[in-house]
Design a protein around this motif. Structure first.
Motif, PDB file in Angstrom:
ATOM      1  N   TYR A  94       0.933  -1.213   0.035  1.00  0.00           N
ATOM      2  CA  TYR A  94      -0.071   0.017   0.100  1.00  0.00           C
ATOM      3  C   TYR A  94       1.007   1.245  -0.172  1.00  0.00           C
ATOM      4  O   TYR A  94       2.262   1.249   0.332  1.00  0.00           O
TER       5      TYR A  94
ATOM      6  N   ARG B 132      -5.459   1.990   9.892  1.00  0.00           N
ATOM      7  CA  ARG B 132      -6.426   1.433   9.124  1.00  0.00           C
ATOM      8  C   ARG B 132      -6.543  -0.073   9.259  1.00  0.00           C
ATOM      9  O   ARG B 132      -7.869  -0.629   9.074  1.00  0.00           O
TER      10      ARG B 132
ATOM     11  N   ALA C 136      -9.893  -2.305  10.516  1.00  0.00           N
ATOM     12  CA  ALA C 136     -10.455  -3.190   9.771  1.00  0.00           C
ATOM     13  C   ALA C 136     -10.351  -4.550  10.839  1.00  0.00           C
ATOM     14  O   ALA C 136     -11.608  -5.164  10.761  1.00  0.00           O
TER      15      ALA C 136
ATOM     16  N   ILE D  26     -10.146  -6.165   3.439  1.00  0.00           N
ATOM     17  CA  ILE D  26     -10.961  -4.759   3.717  1.00  0.00           C
ATOM     18  C   ILE D  26      -9.872  -3.779   3.187  1.00  0.00           C
ATOM     19  O   ILE D  26     -10.635  -2.672   2.789  1.00  0.00           O
ATOM     20  N   LEU D  27      -8.889  -3.796   3.581  1.00  0.00           N
ATOM     21  CA  LEU D  27      -8.028  -2.751   3.080  1.00  0.00           C
ATOM     22  C   LEU D  27      -7.826  -2.666   1.716  1.00  0.00           C
ATOM     23  O   LEU D  27      -7.715  -1.410   1.236  1.00  0.00           O
TER      24      LEU D  27
ATOM     25  N   ARG E 205     -10.465  -3.146  -0.115  1.00  0.00           N
ATOM     26  CA  ARG E 205     -11.523  -2.549  -0.836  1.00  0.00           C
ATOM     27  C   ARG E 205     -11.511  -0.850  -0.396  1.00  0.00           C
ATOM     28  O   ARG E 205     -12.061  -0.037  -1.266  1.00  0.00           O
ATOM     29  N   GLU E 206     -10.803  -0.615   0.753  1.00  0.00           N
ATOM     30  CA  GLU E 206     -10.665   0.887   0.900  1.00  0.00           C
ATOM     31  C   GLU E 206      -9.432   1.657  -0.051  1.00  0.00           C
ATOM     32  O   GLU E 206      -9.820   2.847  -0.332  1.00  0.00           O
ATOM     33  N   ALA E 207      -8.777   0.825  -0.731  1.00  0.00           N
ATOM     34  CA  ALA E 207      -7.582   1.409  -1.192  1.00  0.00           C
ATOM     35  C   ALA E 207      -8.181   2.198  -2.284  1.00  0.00           C
ATOM     36  O   ALA E 207      -8.781   1.546  -3.324  1.00  0.00           O
ATOM     37  N   ARG E 208      -7.264   3.251  -2.706  1.00  0.00           N
ATOM     38  CA  ARG E 208      -7.823   4.085  -3.731  1.00  0.00           C
ATOM     39  C   ARG E 208      -6.718   3.696  -4.883  1.00  0.00           C
ATOM     40  O   ARG E 208      -5.475   3.927  -4.643  1.00  0.00           O
TER      41      ARG E 208
ATOM     42  N   LEU F 270      -4.055   4.330   0.916  1.00  0.00           N
ATOM     43  CA  LEU F 270      -5.061   4.243   2.261  1.00  0.00           C
ATOM     44  C   LEU F 270      -4.799   5.545   2.983  1.00  0.00           C
ATOM     45  O   LEU F 270      -3.895   6.279   2.858  1.00  0.00           O
ATOM     46  N   CYS F 271      -6.054   5.873   3.671  1.00  0.00           N
ATOM     47  CA  CYS F 271      -5.683   6.946   4.951  1.00  0.00           C
ATOM     48  C   CYS F 271      -5.706   8.268   4.001  1.00  0.00           C
ATOM     49  O   CYS F 271      -4.869   9.020   4.911  1.00  0.00           O
TER      50      CYS F 271
END
Length: 410
Positions: free
Chosen positions: A332, A364, A368, A380-381, A383-386, A402-403
């Motif tokens: 990430y 994060r 999760a 979960i991470l 799915r969050e990651a752009r 992330l974040c």
């Protein structure tokens, strides 16, 4: 880009080591650089300049290690691979009784056999024969104990630094609470950020460390309410060794801390590799920085160990940090520049480096774990990651950013 401009940039990029930590001050713009606004990759108006920057980053890393060794001859020397390590000591895993006898007869002095109950492993520590270099002693011990893992206590260094100019002291804004505890392995944080516990693992009196304080403040800013700090530096010039990090990890496992952030980098070490694997077997998620020595540097550890979540950094425009190091895998990215964190006395300062991206990913991961449980943290991470850069996972941003909303802006 002229060589002089590159040299000036690198001189600004890297500062002198503080104790055993090698870090980065705030950056000036790179003269003549052309930045790909999508990936953050650096290009220039002259062919080959990007590679030249990478080579000079690597040379700066080597020069800093030379200065560190020169300034601490009584406590640090090179191991058999040329890495800086604690002078006069070796570590060993699983030596048989007859091996201990052979080592003793050869002049090695047994210091301790440390049982790390949380990790279910024992580390044996030796003083090497008087008058022998660490590298030669490591070679001899390996020959006397061919079936045992023999290693120096190699040092690990911080992968980011704080600007010298501070903003007025102010409180950090509150965010949504994350009750799952997070541990971090670094120096001792200052008192501005509340922590649940601080445990020392280094020789010498502990004192608040700016780098550790910034990491703690970023964890808190990202919502972590229970922070466990393991100090592996203290006042020891040879702080940050693999043995100290291993003991710190054992302590965090025994405290039932299931997410651990490590903003330090060093070489591969068999003792620490065993500890990482044991911690993961206990259900601990470990997040580590890829470092700031550029893409020409050796792969960073612990980020490169199997199962560790490796983290790189981006700036305020989501461009990859040009100084970001590399690992054998990349998971990430998170903000690592154009943001603020608290120093040891609580002042907000500008920070830069993959060190500061790592605690944001750790926060994060804790969120999760709190919401769904350990088996689904990575999913979960993910799915969050752009997604940034090329579509899908890549070697610049991993599986995404992330974040982004966690950082404190200027």
């Amino acid at each position: 880009m002229r060589t002089a401009s590159i040299a000036l940039f690198l001189a600004v990029l890297f500062g002198a080591p503080s104790q055993a930590q090698l870090g980065l001050p705030s950056l000036l713009p790179l003269p003549g650089a052309v930045i790909d606004r999508t990936t953050g990759a650096i290009g220039t108006t002259l062919d080959g300049a990007t590679g030249q920057i990478g080579r000079q980053l690597e040379q700066v890393r080597l020069d800093r290690i030379d200065r560190l060794l020169s300034s601490n001859r009584g406590t640090i020397e090179r191991d058999i691979n040329g890495a800086p390590a604690r002078r006069g000591e070796l570590l060993m895993l699983d030596p048989a009784p007859d091996v201990l006898t052979r080592l003793n007869q050869a002049g090695f002095e047994l210091v301790e056999q440390r049982l790390l109950a949380g990790l279910e492993m024992t580390v044996t520590r030796f003083n090497i024969p008087k008058g022998m270099s660490l590298a030669n002693a490591q070679q001899l011990a390996t020959r006397l104990a061919p079936d045992s893992e023999v290693t120096a206590d190699q040092l690990h260094f911080a992968s980011g630094s704080l600007a010298k100019t501070a903003l007025p002291r102010m409180g950090l804004p509150a965010v949504a609470a994350i009750s799952e505890p997070v541990g971090f392995i670094d120096g001792a944080p200052g008192g501005a950020t509340p922590v649940a516990a601080i445990q020392p693992f280094a020789i010498g009196t502990a004192s608040a460390n700016n780098h550790a304080s910034a990491v703690a403040s970023l964890l808190f800013r990202a919502g972590v309410q229970r922070i466990y700090a393991a100090d592996v530096y203290g006042g020891d010039p040879a702080g940050g060794g693999a043995f100290a990090i291993t003991r710190a990890l054992d302590w965090l496992v025994r405290q039932k801390v299931r997410v651990v952030s490590v903003s330090l980098v060093g070489p591969a070490n068999p003792v620490l590799a065993r500890a990482i694997a044991a911690a993961r077997a206990c259900g601990t998620t470990i997040i580590a920085a890829v470092g700031n020595d550029g893409p020409a540097a050796p792969p960073a550890y612990p980020a490169s160990y199997v199962g560790v979540l490796a983290v790189t950094g981006v700036d305020g425009r989501n461009r990859a940090l040009i100084e970001a190091g590399r690992a054998l895998h990349l998971d990430y990215a998170a903000p690592g520049a154009d943001m603020l964190a608290a120093d040891a006395v609580g002042r907000l300062v500008r920070v830069r480096g993959t060190s500061f991206a790592t605690p944001l990913v750790a926060a994060r991961a804790a969120a999760a774990l709190q919401s769904r449980g350990a088996p689904t943290i990575v999913s979960i991470l993910d799915r969050e990651a752009r997604d940034l850069g090329k579509r899908g996972p890549d070697t610049t941003f991993g599986r995404g950013l992330l974040c982004h909303e966690c950082k404190i802006k200027h």
